[in-house]
Design a protein around this motif. Structure first.
Motif, PDB file in Angstrom:
ATOM      1  N   GLN A 175      -1.877  -1.637  -7.438  1.00  0.00           N
ATOM      2  CA  GLN A 175      -2.658  -0.474  -7.003  1.00  0.00           C
ATOM      3  C   GLN A 175      -3.798  -0.124  -7.954  1.00  0.00           C
TER       4      GLN A 175
ATOM      5  N   ASN B 165      -2.374  -6.092   0.584  1.00  0.00           N
ATOM      6  CA  ASN B 165      -1.072  -5.828   1.208  1.00  0.00           C
ATOM      7  C   ASN B 165      -0.449  -7.095   1.781  1.00  0.00           C
TER       8      ASN B 165
ATOM      9  N   LYS C 149       2.803  -4.953  -4.389  1.00  0.00           N
ATOM     10  CA  LYS C 149       1.776  -3.988  -4.013  1.00  0.00           C
ATOM     11  C   LYS C 149       1.647  -2.833  -5.001  1.00  0.00           C
ATOM     12  N   GLU C 150       2.767  -2.284  -5.428  1.00  0.00           N
ATOM     13  CA  GLU C 150       2.721  -1.119  -6.313  1.00  0.00           C
ATOM     14  C   GLU C 150       2.035  -1.441  -7.630  1.00  0.00           C
ATOM     15  N   LYS C 151       2.345  -2.589  -8.214  1.00  0.00           N
ATOM     16  CA  LYS C 151       1.744  -2.973  -9.498  1.00  0.00           C
ATOM     17  C   LYS C 151       0.261  -3.299  -9.348  1.00  0.00           C
TER      18      LYS C 151
ATOM     19  N   THR D 239      -8.086  -3.877   0.937  1.00  0.00           N
ATOM     20  CA  THR D 239      -6.747  -3.282   0.893  1.00  0.00           C
ATOM     21  C   THR D 239      -5.774  -4.082   1.750  1.00  0.00           C
TER      22      THR D 239
END
Length: 169
Positions: free
Chosen positions: A66, A150, A62-64, A146
């Motif tokens: 964004q 996720n 998820k972080e990568k 989104t």
């Protein structure tokens, strides 16, 4: 029993393929009008951006993803703002792709849930499944995209499987 339905690479690729197969030119009906080839091409390009975010989420988390997610959402909002009266048709076409992706991903992941479990000398058969995750398929494309990212990043569905005696008792 809580179970994990793992999203495999094949499941992910099948979901992407299902979304790509949506014919955006014929989406319409009700208040939405079918998209022309030019606008349909823009929707296809927009889906490519969403797909980029999904690929990054699946491969890197998820972080990568964004940055790619933020770009996809910004481009979605820009396209909707620029097409005026056809915004409803664009929205409907994107939601159709979102729905196809989600449906295929969930169906494939749920197919990994065990159809029966053995306890001692008894076999209990699957009698029901509840999915613990929620995905917004509301009017908001931002929320829907989104949530897809996720879910994809998690790589699994948490399900509650209910088992009971088979047909033989």
């Amino acid at each position: 029993m809580q179970a994990i339905a793992v999203i495999t690479h094949d499941d992910f690729e099948a979901a992407l393929a299902a979304a790509r197969e949506v014919d955006t030119l014929t989406v319409g009906g009700g208040l939405a009008a079918p998209l022309g080839a030019g606008l349909g091409g823009r929707v296809d390009a927009l889906w490519d951006r969403v797909e980029d975010a999904l690929v990054q989420a699946y491969e890197w988390g998820k972080e990568k993803a964004q940055g790619a997610l933020a770009e996809a959402i910004a481009e979605t909002e820009d396209l909707l703002a620029s097409v005026g009266r056809q915004a409803s048709s664009v929205h409907q076409a994107m939601m159709k792709r979102v729905t196809e992706y989600l449906t295929k991903l969930i169906d494939r992941a749920l197919a990994t849930v065990r159809p029966a479990v053995s306890v001692g000398n008894r076999t209990l058969e699957l009698v029901g499944v509840e999915i613990a995750q929620t995905v917004s398929l509301s009017g908001s494309l931002k929320a829907s995209i989104t949530d897809l990212v996720n879910l994809t990043a998690s790589g699994q569905l948490v399900v509650h499987a209910r088992y009971g005696p088979g047909a033989g008792g």
